[in-house]
Write a protein that holds these residues in place. Structure first.
Motif, short mmCIF file in Angstrom:
data_model
loop_
_atom_site.label_atom_id
_atom_site.label_comp_id
_atom_site.label_asym_id
_atom_site.label_seq_id
_atom_site.Cartn_x
_atom_site.Cartn_y
_atom_site.Cartn_z
N VAL A 138 12.03 11.16 -8.73
CA VAL A 138 11.19 12.09 -7.98
C VAL A 138 11.73 12.41 -6.60
CG1 VAL A 138 9.11 11.54 -9.28
CG2 VAL A 138 9.64 10.23 -7.22
N ALA A 139 13.00 12.06 -6.37
CA ALA A 139 13.66 12.45 -5.12
C ALA A 139 14.11 13.90 -5.25
CB ALA A 139 14.84 11.53 -4.84
N SER A 140 13.13 14.79 -5.30
CA SER A 140 13.37 16.21 -5.58
C SER A 140 12.59 17.07 -4.60
CB SER A 140 12.93 16.54 -7.02
OG SER A 140 13.68 15.81 -7.97
N ASP A 141 12.90 18.35 -4.60
CA ASP A 141 12.13 19.29 -3.78
C ASP A 141 10.77 19.57 -4.42
OD1 ASP A 141 14.28 20.09 -1.79
OD2 ASP A 141 15.28 20.52 -3.69
N THR A 200 -0.98 7.59 -9.61
CA THR A 200 -1.05 6.30 -8.91
C THR A 200 0.32 5.67 -8.81
OG1 THR A 200 -3.32 5.98 -9.72
CG2 THR A 200 -2.16 4.04 -8.92
N GLN A 201 1.10 5.79 -9.89
CA GLN A 201 2.47 5.26 -9.87
C GLN A 201 3.35 6.03 -8.88
OE1 GLN A 201 4.41 5.34 -13.70
NE2 GLN A 201 6.31 4.43 -12.95
N LEU A 202 3.16 7.35 -8.82
CA LEU A 202 3.98 8.18 -7.94
C LEU A 202 3.65 8.01 -6.47
CD1 LEU A 202 4.00 11.61 -9.84
CD2 LEU A 202 5.87 9.97 -9.69
N SER A 203 2.42 7.65 -6.19
CA SER A 203 1.90 7.67 -4.82
C SER A 203 2.84 7.07 -3.77
CB SER A 203 0.54 6.96 -4.79
OG SER A 203 0.03 6.95 -3.48
N PRO A 204 3.41 5.88 -3.95
CA PRO A 204 4.28 5.34 -2.90
C PRO A 204 5.63 6.03 -2.79
CG PRO A 204 4.19 3.85 -4.79
CD PRO A 204 3.18 4.91 -5.04
N TRP A 205 5.97 6.88 -3.77
CA TRP A 205 7.27 7.54 -3.79
C TRP A 205 7.24 8.97 -3.25
CZ3 TRP A 205 8.07 6.15 -9.66
CH2 TRP A 205 8.21 4.77 -9.79
N LEU A 214 -6.38 15.11 -7.91
CA LEU A 214 -4.97 14.75 -7.91
C LEU A 214 -4.53 14.24 -6.54
CD1 LEU A 214 -2.26 14.56 -9.31
CD2 LEU A 214 -1.93 17.01 -8.92
N ALA A 215 -5.01 14.89 -5.48
CA ALA A 215 -4.67 14.46 -4.12
C ALA A 215 -5.14 13.03 -3.87
CB ALA A 215 -5.29 15.41 -3.11
N THR A 216 -6.34 12.71 -4.34
CA THR A 216 -6.87 11.35 -4.18
C THR A 216 -6.00 10.34 -4.90
OG1 THR A 216 -9.13 12.16 -3.95
CG2 THR A 216 -8.86 9.86 -4.61
N TRP A 217 -5.63 10.66 -6.15
CA TRP A 217 -4.81 9.74 -6.94
C TRP A 217 -3.43 9.56 -6.32
CZ3 TRP A 217 -6.12 12.81 -12.01
CH2 TRP A 217 -7.47 12.61 -12.32
N LEU A 218 -2.95 10.58 -5.61
CA LEU A 218 -1.63 10.50 -4.97
C LEU A 218 -1.70 9.85 -3.59
CD1 LEU A 218 -0.24 14.04 -5.89
CD2 LEU A 218 0.69 11.85 -6.68
N GLY A 219 -2.84 9.26 -3.26
CA GLY A 219 -2.98 8.62 -1.96
C GLY A 219 -3.25 9.61 -0.85
#
Length: 271
Positions: free
Chosen positions: A59-62, A78-83, A101-106
């Motif tokens: 996920v090191a992408s634009d 939830t898995q993506l959130s710290p990345w 989605l915003a909530t799940w992404l932190g």
């Protein structure tokens, strides 16, 4: 520009195929999907890179396009959130609202929500798009380019508009297929065999839509052009009018919209 697709299903494949027609050498596409055979096919055809297990480097992408089933999105986000740092998140998961989605992404809200439809698979799609306030005009233009590669796009100013688009163009192909079925059924009733009935119905719809697209005329004008006074078409149109076809279709769209809203509520409640 690097784009990561999480999920390599029909919609992701359609977008990737459409992007390939643009011939942009600056575009790098990475796919994360558990199916290695599918990934190898896309690599051979479109030159993508891929991985079968999601990791931070993927996920090191634009842009990160979330193209998985709605029921799987909370766990993925939830898995993506710290990345997630500065990536633009594009979701094609039906029913998932941007605030969920915003909530799940932190509480990360650089999100574009897209409602594409199945004709995108043949580059004739209709996509509705909504962006949160954190998305810039330039970023919206980039996302528009992605989905314009598989058809036409429209932007809505409020997320409620996505539910309405779902009812029209999202569900709409099924309405059309059902009408083709109905015309084919009528042809069988008139004595044609099944194969000929299917050809007559499908080609009639295909030709009518091609004429509508090529002529630039309004549907009502084209309908009037083929509806001669006291002719055969007039009788058919009178029958459809008497049965209030317009009201039937509107009712169907309203029920589809209501279900889209209901699904959004159910998925949000899953938080």
């Amino acid at each position: 520009m690097r784009i990561t697709f999480i999920g390599g299903g029909n919609m992701a494949g359609a977008i990737i195929a459409g992007l390939a027609t643009l011939g942009r050498s600056d575009l790098s596409i990475h796919v994360v999907d558990r199916n290695p055979e599918k990934c190898e096919r896309m690599k051979a055809e479109y030159g993508i890179t891929y991985s079968n297990l999601l990791c931070e480097a993927d996920v090191a992408s634009d842009i990160v396009v979330l193209a998985i089933k709605p029921q799987q999105l909370k766990a993925l986000a939830t898995q993506l959130s710290p990345w997630i740092q500065q990536q633009l998140i594009v979701s094609v998961a039906a029913g998932i609202r941007t605030d969920s989605l915003a909530t799940w992404l932190g509480n990360y809200n650089r999100i574009v929500r897209v409602m594409p439809n199945t004709p995108s698979q043949v580059l004739q799609g209709m996509s509705g798009l909504f962006a949160t306030d954190s998305v810039s005009s330039d970023e919206k233009n980039v996302v528009d380019t992605l989905f314009a590669a598989v058809g036409k796009t429209v932007w809505v100013n409020s997320e409620e508009g996505i539910d309405k688009i779902t009812a029209i163009s999202g569900s709409g192909p099924a309405y059309v297929f059902y009408m083709v079925e109905a015309l084919a059924s009528a042809a069988r009733e008139l004595g044609f065999d099944a194969d000929m009935a299917d050809v007559l119905a499908a080609q009639t719809f295909k030709g009518a839509i091609a004429l509508l697209d090529a002529s630039g005329e309004a549907p009502a004008t084209l309908r009037a052009n083929v509806t001669s006074k006291k002719g055969t078409t007039e009788q058919g149109i009178l029958s459809l009018t008497e049965d209030n076809l317009a009201a039937i279709v509107t009712k169907a769209a309203r029920r589809a919209e209501a279900r889209a809203i209901e699904l959004g509520n159910e998925l949000a409640a899953a938080e």
